[in-house]
Design a protein around this motif. Structure first.
Motif, PDB file in Angstrom:
ATOM      1  N   LEU A  44      31.907   7.768  -0.262  1.00  0.00           N
ATOM      2  CA  LEU A  44      32.415   8.713  -1.261  1.00  0.00           C
ATOM      3  C   LEU A  44      33.795   9.238  -0.882  1.00  0.00           C
ATOM      4  CD1 LEU A  44      29.166  10.816  -1.865  1.00  0.00           C
ATOM      5  CD2 LEU A  44      30.307   9.367  -3.565  1.00  0.00           C
ATOM      6  N   LEU A  45      33.945   9.587   0.406  1.00  0.00           N
ATOM      7  CA  LEU A  45      35.209  10.171   0.858  1.00  0.00           C
ATOM      8  C   LEU A  45      36.340   9.155   0.815  1.00  0.00           C
ATOM      9  CD1 LEU A  45      33.879  12.310   3.846  1.00  0.00           C
ATOM     10  CD2 LEU A  45      34.799  13.163   1.684  1.00  0.00           C
ATOM     11  N   THR A  46      36.034   7.897   1.197  1.00  0.00           N
ATOM     12  CA  THR A  46      37.065   6.859   1.167  1.00  0.00           C
ATOM     13  C   THR A  46      37.504   6.616  -0.278  1.00  0.00           C
ATOM     14  OG1 THR A  46      35.895   5.891   3.028  1.00  0.00           O
ATOM     15  CG2 THR A  46      37.634   4.553   2.038  1.00  0.00           C
ATOM     16  N   GLU A  47      36.507   6.537  -1.170  1.00  0.00           N
ATOM     17  CA  GLU A  47      36.810   6.356  -2.597  1.00  0.00           C
ATOM     18  C   GLU A  47      37.730   7.466  -3.098  1.00  0.00           C
ATOM     19  OE1 GLU A  47      33.360   6.295  -5.168  1.00  0.00           O
ATOM     20  OE2 GLU A  47      32.859   4.297  -4.395  1.00  0.00           O
ATOM     21  N   ALA A  48      37.465   8.678  -2.657  1.00  0.00           N
ATOM     22  CA  ALA A  48      38.244   9.839  -3.108  1.00  0.00           C
ATOM     23  C   ALA A  48      39.526  10.011  -2.292  1.00  0.00           C
ATOM     24  CB  ALA A  48      37.392  11.102  -3.017  1.00  0.00           C
ATOM     25  N   ARG A  49      39.801   9.027  -1.416  1.00  0.00           N
ATOM     26  CA  ARG A  49      41.026   9.014  -0.600  1.00  0.00           C
ATOM     27  C   ARG A  49      41.154  10.227   0.316  1.00  0.00           C
ATOM     28  NH1 ARG A  49      44.103   4.935  -2.204  1.00  0.00           N
ATOM     29  NH2 ARG A  49      43.731   4.045  -4.258  1.00  0.00           N
ATOM     30  N   PHE A  50      40.050  10.610   0.925  1.00  0.00           N
ATOM     31  CA  PHE A  50      40.099  11.660   1.953  1.00  0.00           C
ATOM     32  C   PHE A  50      40.467  11.016   3.281  1.00  0.00           C
ATOM     33  CE2 PHE A  50      37.913  14.433  -0.910  1.00  0.00           C
ATOM     34  CZ  PHE A  50      38.077  15.708  -0.418  1.00  0.00           C
ATOM     35  N   GLN A  51      41.123  11.788   4.145  1.00  0.00           N
ATOM     36  CA  GLN A  51      41.392  11.312   5.491  1.00  0.00           C
ATOM     37  C   GLN A  51      40.127  11.567   6.318  1.00  0.00           C
ATOM     38  OE1 GLN A  51      44.802  13.196   7.282  1.00  0.00           O
ATOM     39  NE2 GLN A  51      44.901  11.698   8.924  1.00  0.00           N
ATOM     40  N   THR A  52      39.581  10.515   6.916  1.00  0.00           N
ATOM     41  CA  THR A  52      38.355  10.700   7.690  1.00  0.00           C
ATOM     42  C   THR A  52      38.611  10.390   9.163  1.00  0.00           C
ATOM     43  OG1 THR A  52      37.682   8.444   7.215  1.00  0.00           O
ATOM     44  CG2 THR A  52      36.812  10.160   5.763  1.00  0.00           C
ATOM     45  N   ALA A  53      37.636  10.747   9.987  1.00  0.00           N
ATOM     46  CA  ALA A  53      37.737  10.469  11.418  1.00  0.00           C
ATOM     47  C   ALA A  53      36.349  10.142  11.940  1.00  0.00           C
ATOM     48  CB  ALA A  53      38.311  11.673  12.156  1.00  0.00           C
ATOM     49  N   ALA A  54      36.305   9.234  12.905  1.00  0.00           N
ATOM     50  CA  ALA A  54      35.018   8.804  13.443  1.00  0.00           C
ATOM     51  C   ALA A  54      34.523   9.755  14.526  1.00  0.00           C
ATOM     52  CB  ALA A  54      35.136   7.391  13.996  1.00  0.00           C
ATOM     53  N   SER A  55      35.444  10.234  15.357  1.00  0.00           N
ATOM     54  CA  SER A  55      35.020  11.145  16.428  1.00  0.00           C
ATOM     55  C   SER A  55      35.626  12.521  16.201  1.00  0.00           C
ATOM     56  CB  SER A  55      35.477  10.606  17.786  1.00  0.00           C
ATOM     57  OG  SER A  55      36.871  10.827  17.945  1.00  0.00           O
ATOM     58  N   LEU A  56      35.061  13.491  16.894  1.00  0.00           N
ATOM     59  CA  LEU A  56      35.556  14.862  16.750  1.00  0.00           C
ATOM     60  C   LEU A  56      36.950  14.997  17.354  1.00  0.00           C
ATOM     61  CD1 LEU A  56      35.325  17.714  15.929  1.00  0.00           C
ATOM     62  CD2 LEU A  56      33.653  18.110  17.727  1.00  0.00           C
ATOM     63  N   ASP A  57      37.178  14.316  18.497  1.00  0.00           N
ATOM     64  CA  ASP A  57      38.513  14.347  19.107  1.00  0.00           C
ATOM     65  C   ASP A  57      39.565  13.852  18.131  1.00  0.00           C
ATOM     66  OD1 ASP A  57      38.649  15.306  21.835  1.00  0.00           O
ATOM     67  OD2 ASP A  57      37.117  13.795  22.249  1.00  0.00           O
ATOM     68  N   GLU A  58      39.226  12.710  17.527  1.00  0.00           N
ATOM     69  CA  GLU A  58      40.169  12.096  16.582  1.00  0.00           C
ATOM     70  C   GLU A  58      40.420  13.038  15.402  1.00  0.00           C
ATOM     71  OE1 GLU A  58      38.681   8.409  14.948  1.00  0.00           O
ATOM     72  OE2 GLU A  58      40.175   8.487  13.339  1.00  0.00           O
ATOM     73  N   ALA A  59      39.358  13.668  14.911  1.00  0.00           N
ATOM     74  CA  ALA A  59      39.492  14.581  13.769  1.00  0.00           C
ATOM     75  C   ALA A  59      40.408  15.747  14.117  1.00  0.00           C
ATOM     76  CB  ALA A  59      38.115  15.093  13.358  1.00  0.00           C
ATOM     77  N   ALA A  60      40.239  16.295  15.310  1.00  0.00           N
ATOM     78  CA  ALA A  60      41.058  17.438  15.721  1.00  0.00           C
ATOM     79  C   ALA A  60      42.525  17.038  15.835  1.00  0.00           C
ATOM     80  CB  ALA A  60      40.543  17.987  17.053  1.00  0.00           C
ATOM     81  N   VAL A  61      42.779  15.907  16.471  1.00  0.00           N
ATOM     82  CA  VAL A  61      44.160  15.435  16.639  1.00  0.00           C
ATOM     83  C   VAL A  61      44.804  15.211  15.268  1.00  0.00           C
ATOM     84  CG1 VAL A  61      45.557  13.485  17.448  1.00  0.00           C
ATOM     85  CG2 VAL A  61      43.771  14.452  18.925  1.00  0.00           C
ATOM     86  N   LYS A  62      44.064  14.564  14.363  1.00  0.00           N
ATOM     87  CA  LYS A  62      44.605  14.291  13.024  1.00  0.00           C
ATOM     88  C   LYS A  62      44.889  15.574  12.247  1.00  0.00           C
ATOM     89  CE  LYS A  62      42.922   9.670  11.787  1.00  0.00           C
ATOM     90  NZ  LYS A  62      41.879   8.933  11.021  1.00  0.00           N
ATOM     91  N   ALA A  63      43.983  16.543  12.363  1.00  0.00           N
ATOM     92  CA  ALA A  63      44.165  17.807  11.635  1.00  0.00           C
ATOM     93  C   ALA A  63      45.389  18.557  12.149  1.00  0.00           C
ATOM     94  CB  ALA A  63      42.919  18.680  11.761  1.00  0.00           C
ATOM     95  N   VAL A  64      45.543  18.586  13.480  1.00  0.00           N
ATOM     96  CA  VAL A  64      46.697  19.287  14.058  1.00  0.00           C
ATOM     97  C   VAL A  64      48.000  18.592  13.634  1.00  0.00           C
ATOM     98  CG1 VAL A  64      47.848  19.916  16.223  1.00  0.00           C
ATOM     99  CG2 VAL A  64      45.379  20.251  15.976  1.00  0.00           C
TER     100      VAL A  64
END
Ligand code: GDP
Ligand code: MN
Length: 392
Positions: free
Chosen positions: A362-382
């Motif tokens: 659903l998120l990919t279809e809606a073109r959301f930025q996703t992350a597989a790990s929490l570390d990756e998510a934090a780095v991407k958000a910052v």
């Protein structure tokens, strides 16, 4: 939860502490009528006090004496509507003015480090206790109450003598014990009387001295409110932050912080971890937000609204561990929330656990930025926040 002086005084009176009679007025007219009744009861003058949930009202001009009812009305007119530390005064307390001989400080707090109630007293009352603590820490007497029995008689006497209240021993002991009893009776985090005063009363030419609680400040433990029917009513909605109110209505824990990364997480432990990782990635969290278990799409949308109401938020990190909470429900909530979003803020989403694959689709279809790990998510958000603020 902080409660107003007038409500705090009611709780003290219920525990048998001596508090001069008072009334609360919302208009200058009401203040005049209250003053008439209080003066009619034998008081020589009245004191008019702003009811706002901040300290230092006296210094800010929110505590004034009035010699008669019309003066009380004029004083109330001046105090009502006044801004004290960013809060508009909407009500005043009117009480008989005390003829103060000496002011003391007496307060109880929960000392979490030792798991006991700590009673603190000082003969330097009336002034801000934080200032005394910083400049002359030896001027504050500290006594830990017994964990089951409360403040014992000898401890209360020790406090009374240390403050020089020997001549008022019986009253001082009752007040010290009553203060700790108030902590226990309502699951308070803090009960403070500043000033506790020796007050002179003149009647039929004779003079007498008594101890009176002239100010009262109580903070209740939010988590214990359910144990005390009636206390919830003391919440002052006039002064509640709209974000806090919304979070409470949705049954979410929301605490605003100073950073730029909005965090939406389910579970308090996960929320703390998420904030740590945001910091490690070089960012600062804008809030702590635990949306709780089993959060459905509408709750996710409400949480998003709370985060975006903070203009400092430059990116949002969503970290959901699906258990009872279904990942696809959260994804739908996010998609819905983004469609209603007034402000375009980059969002990085990590969803694992129950229905994570469906969520990912659903998120990919809606073109959301996703992350597989929490570390990756934090780095991407910052990184996204840096780009959004032009600091990249
Ligand atoms: P706060 O400044 O918000 O802590 O408000 P308080 O209720 O403690 O009032 C501040 C100061 O005003 C006190 O420390 C007293 O010196 C003074 N004050 C308060 N009530 C009375 C009163 O009834 N009579 C007199 N003479 N002074 C008062
Ligand atoms: Mn005070």
């Amino acid at each position: 939860m902080k409660i107003q002086e007038a409500d705090a005084k009611s709780l003290l009176v219920a525990q048998g502490l001596p508090v001069p009679a008072w009334e609360v007025a919302r208009t200058a007219e009401e203040a005049r009528l209250a003053a008439e009744r209080i003066l009619g009861g034998g008081a020589d003058a009245v004191v008019v006090k702003a009811q706002v949930l901040v300290g230092g009202r006296g210094k800010a001009g929110g505590v004034k004496l009035a010699a008669n009812a019309s003066e009380a009305e004029a004083t109330a007119a001046r105090i009502l509507g006044m801004d004290i530390k960013g809060i508009t005064v909407r009500k005043v307390l009117v009480s008989g003015a005390a003829d103060i001989v000496k002011e003391f400080y007496l307060g109880a707090v929960l000392d979490r480090a030792v798991g006991r109630i700590l009673l603190m007293g000082s003969a330097e009352g009336g002034v801000e206790i934080e200032q005394v603590a910083a400049e002359r820490p030896e001027a504050i007497v500290r006594i830990h109450a017994h964990p089951h029995l409360g403040l014992l008689d000898w401890q209360a006497r020790q406090m009374a003598f240390a403050l020089g209240l020997g001549p008022h021993l019986k009253a001082a002991v009752a007040i010290a014990k009553g203060l700790v009893a108030t902590m226990l009776a309502y699951d308070a985090d803090l009960v403070e009387i500043n000033p506790l005063a020796i007050v002179r009363t003149t009647r039929d030419g004779g003079e007498s001295l008594s101890l009176q609680c002239l100010d009262a400040k109580i903070t209740l433990d939010d988590s214990a409110l359910a144990r005390h029917p009636g206390l919830e009513e003391l919440r002052d909605l006039d002064e509640e932050d709209p974000a806090d109110r919304a979070a409470r209505a949705e049954d979410m824990s929301f605490i605003k912080l100073d950073g730029t990364i909005g965090c939406m997480v389910n579970g308090a432990g996960l929320a703390m971890t998420t904030m740590d990782l945001v910091k490690r990635a070089g960012g600062e969290p804008a809030n702590f937000l635990d949306i709780g278990g089993g959060a459905r799409a509408d709750k996710v949308a409400a949480a998003m609204g709370l985060i975006l109401a903070d203009p400092k938020v430059e990116a949002i990190l969503v970290n959901i561990f699906g258990g009872i909470t279904r990942g696809d429900e959260v994804a739908r909530g996010l998609i819905e929330a983004r469609a209603q979003q007034v402000r375009d803020v980059p969002m990085v989403v990590r969803i694992v656990g129950t229905n994570a694959e469906e969520a990912g689709r659903l998120l990919t279809e809606a073109r959301f930025q996703t992350a597989a790990s929490l570390d990756e998510a934090a780095v991407k958000a910052v990184a996204a926040a840096r780009i959004a603020s032009g600091r990249a």
